[in-house]
Design an enzyme around this catalytic site. Structure first.
Site, PDB file in Angstrom:
ATOM      1  N   ASP A 289     -72.272 -17.530 -16.417  1.00 52.94           N
ATOM      2  CA  ASP A 289     -73.590 -16.881 -16.336  1.00 52.94           C
ATOM      3  C   ASP A 289     -73.501 -15.373 -16.543  1.00 52.94           C
ATOM      4  OD1 ASP A 289     -74.818 -19.218 -15.943  1.00 52.94           O
ATOM      5  OD2 ASP A 289     -75.088 -19.020 -13.776  1.00 52.94           O
TER       6      ASP A 289
ATOM      7  N   TRP B 268     -33.092  -2.049 -43.852  1.00 55.78           N
ATOM      8  CA  TRP B 268     -31.918  -2.906 -43.813  1.00 55.78           C
ATOM      9  C   TRP B 268     -30.901  -2.324 -42.812  1.00 55.78           C
ATOM     10  CZ3 TRP B 268     -26.808  -1.722 -45.138  1.00 55.78           C
ATOM     11  CH2 TRP B 268     -25.928  -2.816 -45.074  1.00 55.78           C
TER      12      TRP B 268
ATOM     13  N   ASP C 201     -19.784 -18.992 -44.956  1.00 61.96           N
ATOM     14  CA  ASP C 201     -20.786 -18.112 -45.579  1.00 61.96           C
ATOM     15  C   ASP C 201     -20.611 -18.107 -47.096  1.00 61.96           C
ATOM     16  OD1 ASP C 201     -22.390 -15.421 -45.945  1.00 61.96           O
ATOM     17  OD2 ASP C 201     -22.683 -15.988 -43.855  1.00 61.96           O
ATOM     18  N   ASP C 202     -21.049 -17.053 -47.707  1.00 66.43           N
ATOM     19  CA  ASP C 202     -21.113 -16.871 -49.154  1.00 66.43           C
ATOM     20  C   ASP C 202     -19.738 -17.073 -49.808  1.00 66.43           C
ATOM     21  OD1 ASP C 202     -22.007 -16.084 -51.612  1.00 66.43           O
ATOM     22  OD2 ASP C 202     -22.775 -14.150 -50.967  1.00 66.43           O
TER      23      ASP C 202
ATOM     24  N   ASP D  60     -30.270 -17.720 -46.923  1.00 68.18           N
ATOM     25  CA  ASP D  60     -30.293 -16.273 -47.099  1.00 68.18           C
ATOM     26  C   ASP D  60     -31.272 -15.893 -48.214  1.00 68.18           C
ATOM     27  OD1 ASP D  60     -29.549 -13.634 -46.775  1.00 68.18           O
ATOM     28  OD2 ASP D  60     -27.400 -13.981 -47.029  1.00 68.18           O
ATOM     29  N   MET D  61     -31.634 -14.627 -48.298  1.00 71.26           N
ATOM     30  CA  MET D  61     -32.574 -14.140 -49.315  1.00 71.26           C
ATOM     31  C   MET D  61     -32.350 -12.644 -49.401  1.00 71.26           C
ATOM     32  SD  MET D  61     -35.745 -12.707 -49.909  1.00 71.26           S
ATOM     33  CE  MET D  61     -37.222 -12.966 -50.808  1.00 71.26           C
ATOM     34  N   ASN D  62     -31.601 -12.228 -50.429  1.00 68.63           N
ATOM     35  CA  ASN D  62     -31.004 -10.900 -50.385  1.00 68.63           C
ATOM     36  C   ASN D  62     -31.633  -9.824 -51.256  1.00 68.63           C
ATOM     37  OD1 ASN D  62     -28.815 -10.669 -48.491  1.00 68.63           O
ATOM     38  ND2 ASN D  62     -28.008 -12.455 -49.528  1.00 68.63           N
TER      39      ASN D  62
ATOM     40  N   CYS E 291     -32.355 -16.118 -42.809  1.00 69.60           N
ATOM     41  CA  CYS E 291     -31.679 -14.840 -42.985  1.00 69.60           C
ATOM     42  C   CYS E 291     -32.266 -14.212 -44.235  1.00 69.60           C
ATOM     43  CB  CYS E 291     -30.183 -15.105 -43.157  1.00 69.60           C
ATOM     44  SG  CYS E 291     -29.243 -13.669 -43.671  1.00 69.60           S
TER      45      CYS E 291
ATOM     46  N   ASP F  61     -27.906  -7.327 -40.417  1.00 69.70           N
ATOM     47  CA  ASP F  61     -26.529  -7.221 -40.893  1.00 69.70           C
ATOM     48  C   ASP F  61     -25.767  -6.162 -40.113  1.00 69.70           C
ATOM     49  OD1 ASP F  61     -26.659  -9.209 -42.725  1.00 69.70           O
ATOM     50  OD2 ASP F  61     -26.926  -7.920 -44.475  1.00 69.70           O
TER      51      ASP F  61
HETATM   52  C1  DGJ Z   1     -26.485 -11.151 -46.275  1.00 68.89           C
HETATM   53  C2  DGJ Z   1     -26.394 -11.758 -44.913  1.00 68.89           C
HETATM   54  O1  DGJ Z   1     -27.227 -11.085 -44.039  1.00 68.89           O
HETATM   55  C3  DGJ Z   1     -24.943 -11.752 -44.461  1.00 68.89           C
HETATM   56  O2  DGJ Z   1     -24.829 -12.239 -43.158  1.00 68.89           O
HETATM   57  C4  DGJ Z   1     -24.135 -12.580 -45.432  1.00 68.89           C
HETATM   58  O3  DGJ Z   1     -24.545 -13.920 -45.352  1.00 68.89           O
HETATM   59  C5  DGJ Z   1     -24.298 -12.048 -46.836  1.00 68.89           C
HETATM   60  N1  DGJ Z   1     -25.683 -11.911 -47.205  1.00 68.89           N
HETATM   61  C6  DGJ Z   1     -23.603 -12.934 -47.832  1.00 68.89           C
HETATM   62  O4  DGJ Z   1     -23.817 -12.548 -49.112  1.00 68.89           O
END
Ligand code: DGJ
Length: 728
Positions: free
Chosen positions: A64, A194, A361-362, A473-475, A521, A543
């Protein structure tokens, strides 16, 4: 859902008329009241059928009390009444000059859009309000979902073309949020770059516009789609805090605006920058979900509400999700120099420490010996892995660990078989340069054939091998976002369709491989948001794994995201900024998230190995509290020579105090630390893991811990400690 239970009990004792319904519609006044354990949100119909915001604050119980929006008068011919009406979802039309929630261009050039209420529908905790332009069938559905237990309301919109002509959307936002009228407000937001993501900023809001955004295609290292607003005096423990987080992993924008009429408004959704989305008759576009809440007890509570929301409703398995395991990742140890023998050597050492998930990893695929080649060629490199990945994975499994694999599916190196076969698969403007960053180009994932290729690659890997975890990942950021295969009018849809296709791949992968877990990532924390969190278990935070820098990065991260999703590694020193901190300091920093080890174990001394084994065992005793408990940020790493965080288990049985001394001054004691969130009457067994606690009583009450506080012997730079409290 302890908070919900106690809210209903307390409320019903205090005010018997309170309805337990989270959404009420007051028919006589045309008002909607959305109520949660922590706050209420109300809107109503104004005299011309416009939907106006009425209230967003502490919980209300007496319907109300609420009054429908009153008619406003023009102040002058320069200050029209529309500028004083807090429209829930204003179209750009008429004399409206603030940030619009929706702006369109019709095919005949008409760009005026004035939205009016048509109907609504309530279904449990969901509300849909149908709006429509005053002239034609530009239809907008406003969606509201209430999360009563965690004090959050989410909002988003669907725009549908029910006219007979195509029109183009040039700005589509998810919501506009209104603070109570007034000034003196302050904005908190996360910014960075970054290796320095999610740093907390707090600054006054003045008249005008402040924008945080991404124009880079992914969520971005530069800003994170989260905001908090307070009246200028809130602290970690006191004061109202309005906050929100947008669930979108592409170009987003949050505009914080104070109008000349003492009104702060926050509008967020898809970034209108380079945005143009044609809608044919019958088509629609849905904007991302924007979650918002109001905490009554400071920034700490605002964060805890978001953490609760994420763990219960956003992460893929909700409250059934497993505790995040201790992970090992080879990147900082090996770089691209991976091979079966080297990985196995690390895996054996990792398993002895107590690691549960081993991630390669890579560097394992194609001609990937550096970042100059191989991206796109997702076949196992036969020189490095003559038996494929099968042997390595079964050995890792034999050692008692799950196996995880790094992938970067959205990218291609020009030096790759994929690019040689499909140069047209990258986003580009024909005849113009294709800017390389880290020697790579971005595949145009908005294309369905590219999407299917990526899905196929990942599905095959997950089917062929016993992979428990992808580190996705995507850099790099987007550039030259052209899509020459579609008409010029459709090309800018890329920004949205890319993200929807990314989500689609993740959703299908998860559906087909229900045990698969995914880490988001993007060169560190470039893709941290609630949209991707619906599809992943962890974020790679940064990173930058240097422990002292990390404390600040983690502080900002914690404003918006739970520790459960914050991957944090212990790595070797000196680190990227040449600083060396003791191994215990690195562990206690990383143990405030999902613990990982990223060091070169081949170089560790016997002493390092022993300490690491001990710390990992401690982590397993406390990680549930860190990951699923309530976080109290006690001393900030930004402003004190000592910083401290406390975590309290949801059942109150365990509490943890982490403290870090950064730069002591000779003979100056660190501050007394007063705990929070404990039960005053309860007695806790006190365990100092390293003997640095000066208060030696084996048991202490919650009252003593919170009011008398604890004192420590933290006398070196980068000194640190952990106290574990167990309720008796
Ligand atoms: C960027 C990522 O943040 C790292 O931890 C690692 O996986 C590298 N790429 C590898 O190229």
């Amino acid at each position: 859902m302890l908070r919900l239970a106690s809210w209903f009990v307390v409320s019903c004792m205090a005010v018997c008329t309170l309805s337990a319904q989270s959404i009420q519609f007051l028919q006589n006044k045309k008002i909607w009241l959305l109520t949660t354990s922590q706050n209420s949100y109300a809107m109503g119909l104004g005299p011309d059928g416009q939907l106006e915001h009425i209230y967003w604050g502490a919980p209300l119980w007496r319907t109300d009390d609420l009054q429908a929006p009153t008619p406003k008068r023009d102040i002058s011919s320069f200050d029209p009444h529309q500028m004083l009406e807090n429209e829930e979802f204003p179209g750009w039309g008429g004399p409206r000059y603030y940030e619009a929630a929706l702006k369109i261009t019709r095919s005949d050039g008409d760009r005026d859009l004035v939205l009016r209420y048509v109907s609504h529908h309530i279904d449990g905790d969901s509300l849909e309000i149908q709006m429509k332009d005053i002239n034609d069938a530009v239809d907008v559905t406003l969606h509201y979902r209430v999360y009563p237990a965690v004090g959050i309301v989410s909002r988003w919109a669907t725009i549908t073309n029910h006219t007979k002509q195509e029109f183009t959307i040039v700005s589509a936002q998810s919501a506009t949020w209104y603070m109570p009228p007034g000034d003196g407000y302050r904005l908190s937001y996360l910014s960075g770059r970054w290796a320095a993501e999610s740093l907390l900023n707090r600054e006054p809001i003045h008249e005008g516009l402040k924008v945080i955004e991404s124009r880079e295609g992914h969520t971005s290292h530069n800003f994170n789609p989260w905001f908090a607003v307070d009246n200028g005096s809130a602290t970690e423990t006191h004061g109202q805090v309005w906050f929100g987080a947008l669930a979108w992993s592409g170009n987003w924008r949050i505009a914080v605006e104070q109008t000349p009429y003492r009104q702060v408004r926050v509008t967020g959704g898809l970034n209108p920058f380079d945005f143009s989305y044609p809608l044919k008759p019958g088509d629609s576009l849905t904007t991302p979900e924007f979650y918002g809440g109001v905490a009554q007890n400071g920034f700490g509570e605002a964060s805890r509400l978001l953490h609760d929301l994420e763990r219960a409703y956003i992460e893929p398995h909700g409250l059934k999700a497993r505790v995040r395991p201790v992970l090992y990742n080879s990147w900082e140890a090996t770089g691209f120099d991976v091979n079966e023998a080297g990985q196995l050597q690390l895996a054996e050492k990792a398993s002895k420490l107590g690691v549960e998930l081993f991630v390669m990893d890579d560097g394992w695929f194609g001609k990937r010996n550096s970042d100059r080649a191989g991206l796109g060629d997702w076949t196992v490199n036969p020189q490095k892995f003559p038996h494929g990945l099968g042997n390595l994975i079964s050995q890792v499994n034999r050692l008692g660990m799950d196996f995880g694999l790094w992938v970067e599916p959205e990218m291609v190196n020009p030096d790759s078989d994929l690019y040689r076969a499909h140069p047209d698969w990258v986003m580009n403007f024909p005849g113009r340069p294709r800017s390389e960053l880290r020697n790579q180009l971005v595949l145009n994932l908005a294309r369905d054939d590219v999407k299917e290729y990526i899905y196929g690659v990942l599905d095959r890997l997950a089917t062929e091998y016993n992979i428990r975890y992808f580190k996705w990942d995507m850099n790099r950021t987007f550039s030259e976002p052209g899509w020459p295969q579609v008409s010029p009018q459709e090309q800018q849809e890329l920004w949205v369709k890319y993200v929807l296709n990314l989500y689609d791949i993740l959703d299908r992968l998860r559906a087909k491989h229900p045990n698969l877990e995914i880490e988001s990532c993007s060169g560190g924390g470039g893709r941290v948001d609630l949209g991707i969190l619906r599809r992943v278990e962890e974020f790679w935070t940064s990173d930058n794994t240097e422990a002292f820098d990390r404390l600040r990065i983690q502080e900002g991260f914690s404003e918006a995201y739970s520790a459960k999703f914050m991957s944090a590694w212990v790595t070797d020193v000196p680190n990227m900024n040449h600083r060396s901190t003791p191994l215990e300091y690195r562990f206690l920093t990383a143990m405030q998230g999902a613990l990982g080890i990223g060091a070169n174990l081949n170089k560790w001394s016997e002493q390092d190995t022993q300490l690491a084994t001990k710390m990992i065992a401690v982590d397993k005793r406390i990680r549930d509290t860190v990951q699923s408990g309530d976080l109290y940020r006690i001393l900030s790493p930004q402003s004190n020579d000592t910083s401290a965080n406390e975590y309290v288990a949801r059942n109150g049985e365990q509490a943890l105090l982490f403290a870090f001394r950064h730069s002591q001054q000779y003979n100056t004691a660190p501050p007394t630390i007063y705990l929070r969130g404990l039960n005053e009457r309860a007695v806790y067994r006190v365990e100092s893991i390293d003997g640095k606690l000066l208060d030696k009583q084996p048991e202490m009450s919650g009252a003593y811990l919170m009011h008398h506080g604890l004192n420590f012997r933290l006398q070196d730079d980068y000194d640190c400690t952990l106290v574990i409290l167990q309720r008796q």
